[in-house]
Write a protein that holds these residues in place. Structure first.
Motif, short mmCIF file in Angstrom:
data_model
loop_
_atom_site.label_atom_id
_atom_site.label_comp_id
_atom_site.label_asym_id
_atom_site.label_seq_id
_atom_site.Cartn_x
_atom_site.Cartn_y
_atom_site.Cartn_z
N LEU A 3 89.12 31.78 28.96
CA LEU A 3 88.86 32.75 30.03
C LEU A 3 88.12 32.03 31.15
N LYS A 4 88.70 32.01 32.35
CA LYS A 4 88.06 31.28 33.44
C LYS A 4 88.31 31.97 34.78
N ALA A 5 87.52 31.58 35.78
CA ALA A 5 87.66 32.11 37.14
C ALA A 5 88.02 30.96 38.08
N GLU A 6 88.82 31.29 39.08
CA GLU A 6 89.15 30.36 40.16
C GLU A 6 88.68 31.00 41.46
N LEU A 7 87.53 30.52 41.98
CA LEU A 7 86.89 31.20 43.10
C LEU A 7 86.78 30.35 44.37
#
Length: 424
Positions: free
Chosen positions: A286-290
């Motif tokens: 689970l990861k974010a690309e911000l």
């Protein structure tokens, strides 16, 4: 036997065309059918005409349209299928010409006695809708003691087709109205259930969680496993109640967007952090690309957090071990675009239009492997739309899903916000 002249044929065609126009312009069914029998009378040079429809309850034909001076006499009268010309036409679905009604056993003479009118000749055609007979159009007593002809039959069949279509349209409209009333009542019952359930469950559930947490701290390790199970399942129930409450608030207009300057990037990071342990336990990345931008906007941080949490939870729920869930934020033509992508089981194409409906679940209740009540996506959609945004899903069965929502980067001014009844 005199044939029609060219001028008479043109006149007939023009009048029939006018009846066709009336199919869409007549104010109601009765008015249109009255036009039909008036034209049937004049174009066949008859004394009278009428339309009968089948009454399933009484198993007989009833007069639906007739000339004004016969209404009080004919409306209460039933015409049997056996022993009547109209019944003969209805049963067989075939037209009928009787040149001498007095001598023909198929003529139902009771009508003559009631109306005090002698029927000498008649022509009748079935009213057909998709191969099914729904009624009968009759013309009586061709003037000047003339005989009914094939041309008269053609005229009646044309008018009968229009009458049948009008009757079918009316029936469909009536069914649509009845269905709309039923759907409105079901929607009311569903809304009442949501409101009552969320209200009545909240207090006892809070007590269960409170006392279970207290006992967990007091009991030590002896009953830790049992108490942890109580707390874990009570927490799941609490999430369901909160979703029910969110749906009810949006439906009743109680939900309010309390805007303040917030960072969309921070909301995403908080949601990722909330679900990171669950993802790790299931070996899901689970990861974010911000990027570098904080993505500031005026919004209700709590409600956006709930919406995004529901999307992430849904993605985790339908992603298998060793899968991937990614939350990406970017700016796109004056909007902030947020995508929640997974490589899970995906959604069948037939179910895509319904995934945001309340209580809808892709799986059957009898065969489903995954939990939940089908409220999370409905709540997410409602909360995104409260912010003036929109949400949609793209998916391929077996390959994963991508939920995307857009939020205005420049939030609406107060004048625009006030037009939304859900927004303060």
């Amino acid at each position: 036997m005199r044939s029609m002249t060219t001028n008479e044929r043109i006149d007939h065609l023009e009048r029939l065309l006018e009846v066709v126009r009336g199919l869409t312009t007549a104010p109601d069914l009765e008015s249109f059918l009255q036009t039909v029998i008036n034209e049937a009378t004049e174009l066949t040079n008859s004394e009278l005409s009428s339309i009968l429809e089948y009454d399933e309850a009484a198993e007989e034909l009833r007069f639906l349209a007739m000339h004004w001076f016969q209404r009080d006499l004919l409306r209460p009268m039933g015409v049997p299928l056996d022993g009547s010309a109209a019944g003969w036409v209805y049963r067989r679905g075939q037209p009928l010409i009787i040149q001498d009604a007095m001598m023909d056993q198929r003529h139902f003479k009771v009508v003559d006695r009631v109306t005090r009118h002698d029927t000498n000749s008649l022509v009748a055609v079935p009213l057909m809708v998709r191969g099914e007979v729904v009624g009968v159009l009759e013309a009586l007593n061709k003037k000047d003691n003339a005989h009914y002809t094939e041309e008269d039959l053609t005229i009646l069949e044309t008018l009968g087709a229009l009458a049948a279509q009008a009757m079918q349209n009316f029936t469909l409209q009536r069914k649509v109205r009845a269905t709309s009333v039923e759907l409105a009542e079901l929607e009311r019952l569903k809304t009442d259930f949501i409101a009552i359930a969320s209200h009545e469950l909240r207090t006892p559930l809070g007590l269960i969680l409170g006392h279970a947490t207290f006992l967990r701290e007091m009991a030590g390790t002896d009953y830790a496993e049992q108490l942890d199970m109580i707390i874990r399942n009570a927490t799941k129930l609490k999430e369901i109640v909160e979703n029910l409450s969110d749906v009810d608030n949006v439906q009743t207009g109680a939900a309010r967007v309390r805007n303040q300057k917030v960072s969309l990037a921070k909301i995403v990071e908080d949601v990722i952090l909330t679900f990171q342990d669950e993802a790790n336990a299931r070996k899901i990345t689970l990861k974010a690309e911000l990027g570098e931008s904080p993505f500031y906007l005026d919004a209700d941080e709590v409600k956006l957090g709930i919406a995004l949490s529901n999307l992430v939870k849904n993605a985790l729920q339908f992603t298998e071990l060793n899968g991937h869930v990614t939350v990406k934020v970017e700016e796109d033509a004056g909007y902030f675009k947020v995508t929640v992508s997974d490589d899970g089981i995906g959604i069948p194409a037939r179910d895509l239009p319904r995934v945001f409906e309340r209580f809808f679940q892709v799986e059957s209740h009898l065969t489903r492997r995954y939990g939940g009540m089908g409220l999370g996506l409905a709540v997410a959609k409602a909360l995104i739309e409260l912010h003036g945004g929109r949400i949609w899903v793209e998916s391929e069965e077996g390959k994963g899903s991508t939920f995307t929502f857009l939020l205005p980067a420049e939030q609406m001014q107060h004048s625009a916000v006030s037009s939304n009844p859900f927004v303060e």
